[in-house]
Design a protein around this motif. Structure first.
Motif, mmCIF file in Angstrom:
data_model
loop_
_atom_site.group_PDB
_atom_site.id
_atom_site.type_symbol
_atom_site.label_atom_id
_atom_site.label_comp_id
_atom_site.label_asym_id
_atom_site.label_seq_id
_atom_site.Cartn_x
_atom_site.Cartn_y
_atom_site.Cartn_z
ATOM 1 N N ASP A 164 16.623 -42.158 17.294
ATOM 2 C CA ASP A 164 17.341 -43.072 16.138
ATOM 3 C C ASP A 164 18.856 -42.339 16.201
ATOM 4 O O ASP A 164 19.193 -41.106 16.077
ATOM 5 C CB ASP A 164 16.583 -42.351 14.700
ATOM 6 C CG ASP A 164 15.293 -42.999 14.511
ATOM 7 O OD1 ASP A 164 14.982 -44.183 14.982
ATOM 8 O OD2 ASP A 164 14.436 -42.170 13.792
ATOM 9 N N PHE A 202 19.509 -40.959 7.428
ATOM 10 C CA PHE A 202 18.044 -41.403 7.411
ATOM 11 C C PHE A 202 17.570 -42.279 6.620
ATOM 12 O O PHE A 202 18.158 -42.681 5.522
ATOM 13 C CB PHE A 202 17.441 -40.021 7.373
ATOM 14 C CG PHE A 202 17.319 -39.034 8.657
ATOM 15 C CD1 PHE A 202 16.654 -38.959 9.689
ATOM 16 C CD2 PHE A 202 18.395 -37.916 8.495
ATOM 17 C CE1 PHE A 202 16.753 -38.335 10.762
ATOM 18 C CE2 PHE A 202 18.700 -36.976 9.508
ATOM 19 C CZ PHE A 202 17.417 -37.250 10.838
ATOM 20 N N GLN A 216 3.967 -37.650 12.895
ATOM 21 C CA GLN A 216 5.311 -37.667 13.149
ATOM 22 C C GLN A 216 5.803 -36.276 13.634
ATOM 23 O O GLN A 216 5.666 -35.228 12.989
ATOM 24 C CB GLN A 216 6.192 -38.281 12.200
ATOM 25 C CG GLN A 216 7.744 -38.411 12.425
ATOM 26 C CD GLN A 216 8.403 -39.080 11.319
ATOM 27 O OE1 GLN A 216 7.805 -39.743 10.645
ATOM 28 N NE2 GLN A 216 9.805 -38.848 11.127
ATOM 29 N N SER A 251 9.651 -34.856 14.541
ATOM 30 C CA SER A 251 10.961 -35.188 14.607
ATOM 31 C C SER A 251 11.949 -34.057 15.094
ATOM 32 O O SER A 251 11.705 -32.861 14.353
ATOM 33 C CB SER A 251 11.428 -35.592 13.149
ATOM 34 O OG SER A 251 10.851 -36.970 12.534
ATOM 35 N N TRP A 252 12.901 -34.373 16.047
ATOM 36 C CA TRP A 252 13.687 -33.453 16.493
ATOM 37 C C TRP A 252 15.108 -33.743 15.950
ATOM 38 O O TRP A 252 15.449 -34.847 16.447
ATOM 39 C CB TRP A 252 13.591 -33.231 17.773
ATOM 40 C CG TRP A 252 14.942 -32.520 18.774
ATOM 41 C CD1 TRP A 252 15.288 -31.301 18.039
ATOM 42 C CD2 TRP A 252 15.142 -32.293 20.028
ATOM 43 N NE1 TRP A 252 16.247 -30.838 18.838
ATOM 44 C CE2 TRP A 252 16.257 -31.391 20.122
ATOM 45 C CE3 TRP A 252 14.796 -33.096 21.153
ATOM 46 C CZ2 TRP A 252 16.709 -31.095 21.306
ATOM 47 C CZ3 TRP A 252 15.355 -32.730 22.191
ATOM 48 C CH2 TRP A 252 16.494 -31.959 22.394
ATOM 49 N N ILE A 253 15.533 -33.200 15.042
ATOM 50 C CA ILE A 253 16.892 -33.362 14.428
ATOM 51 C C ILE A 253 17.868 -33.180 15.460
ATOM 52 O O ILE A 253 18.179 -31.873 15.673
ATOM 53 C CB ILE A 253 17.096 -32.587 12.935
ATOM 54 C CG1 ILE A 253 15.978 -33.037 12.181
ATOM 55 C CG2 ILE A 253 18.469 -33.169 12.409
ATOM 56 C CD1 ILE A 253 15.537 -34.460 11.784
ATOM 57 N N ALA A 290 18.236 -38.421 16.135
ATOM 58 C CA ALA A 290 16.778 -37.636 16.161
ATOM 59 C C ALA A 290 16.036 -38.447 17.118
ATOM 60 O O ALA A 290 16.127 -39.495 17.391
ATOM 61 C CB ALA A 290 16.150 -37.804 14.810
ATOM 62 N N VAL A 326 12.010 -38.863 17.949
ATOM 63 C CA VAL A 326 10.893 -38.867 17.083
ATOM 64 C C VAL A 326 9.778 -39.349 17.981
ATOM 65 O O VAL A 326 9.630 -40.433 18.689
ATOM 66 C CB VAL A 326 11.130 -39.824 16.128
ATOM 67 C CG1 VAL A 326 9.843 -39.617 14.878
ATOM 68 C CG2 VAL A 326 12.376 -39.586 15.166
#
Length: 291
Positions: free
Chosen positions: A21, A26, A37, A39-41, A90, A92
């Motif tokens: 993303d 967001f 899910q 998620s790596w920010i 991100a 994901v």
């Protein structure tokens, strides 16, 4: 809580969905989906609401969200400014353990992985000490395909299941189921508070956003979020204060307190310790030692 049901597009030839993303902010609505899910920010900051609990997020944080766990990654207000050039990035990973992968997790050899998934329904944040190896594994999954991707994915689950100090994102206690309309209403209230936390917000202000009397709003909000209006507002403000205390942008604790909506440093210190169990200075020391 019945909130916006989000459908993840699933390719016919994939049981693990990897998504990158890059957006102005967001997805701004409280939602849930059948898929788990991760998620790596990589870029962006704000507040994650998972079920009825709040967590500050910043670059290099990694979160696991359980299947059908209501959540919203709420970007900071500056991301919504008309001339903002900020963006979020991100990586994901989505997967449904009860879908195409069900047969995999029903194998006796993967019993421990299935137990780990079941025990992680409330989600968790990957501790900073493990983010490097977890993010590396997520990149390996991203850069592989077919059987290799599946093997890398199983290896990631095995790695995560070996960590002993995962703190759930939400408590075991759940709020009552509500209609989709009420879920949207709660999401709108969340958005209003998060966008105006730095200003004086009264109970009457929040009630107007929900088109309710203050008395009815209090009952509605407590029933469906397990928070009072004041406790939720305080948690939002303290989450924002935690980010400001550790990003080095402010000269002192008092400045942070006033920019987060508190009108006295004494009240700020008291609320901060109630929410985090630490004083602001203790929190900063603990954070920088862990990082």
């Amino acid at each position: 809580m019945k909130v916006l049901q989000f459908t993840i597009p699933v390719p016919l030839d994939k049981s693990i969905i990897v998504q990158k993303d890059v957006l102005p902010f967001f997805y701004p609505h409280l939602h849930r989906h059948q898929e788990i899910q991760m998620s790596w920010i990589q870029q962006g900051e704000g507040t994650l609401v998972a079920d009825n609990n709040m967590h500050a997020f910043r670059p290099n944080d990694i979160f696991w969200l359980g299947a059908n766990q209501p959540h919203i990654f709420k970007s900071e207000a500056s991301y919504f400014q008309p001339k903002s050039r900020k963006k979020i990035v991100a990586l994901v990973i989505f997967f449904n353990p009860n879908g195409e992968l069900a047969s995999l997790f029903n194998l006796p050899e993967t019993k421990l992985l299935k137990n780990f998934i079941m025990q992680s329904q409330s989600g968790f944040k990957v501790p900073p000490a493990y983010t490097a190896e977890v993010s590396s594994k997520m990149m390996q999954i991203t850069n592989s395909s077919g059987t290799d991707q599946l093997l890398q994915f199983v290896d990631l689950l095995k790695q995560l299941s070996g960590y002993a100090d995962m703190t759930p994102l939400a408590t075991a206690q759940k709020s009552q189921m509500v209609s989709e309309h009420e879920g949207i209403r709660i999401g709108n209230i969340y958005n209003y508070i998060m966008q105006n936390y730095d200003k004086p917000i009264t109970l009457e202000d929040a009630a107007k956003q929900a088109h309710m009397t203050p008395q009815a709003f209090c009952r509605f909000f407590k029933k469906h979020t397990l928070h009072t209006f004041v406790s939720f507002l305080n948690e939002v403000r303290i989450n924002e204060a935690c980010k400001k205390l550790t990003d080095g942008a402010f000269d002192n604790i008092a400045t942070v307190a006033y920019t987060c909506g508190f009108n006295s440093i004494t009240n700020f210190n008291r609320v901060f310790k109630t929410v985090t169990t630490q004083s602001p200075s203790e929190y900063m020391t603990s954070y920088f030692q862990s990082v």
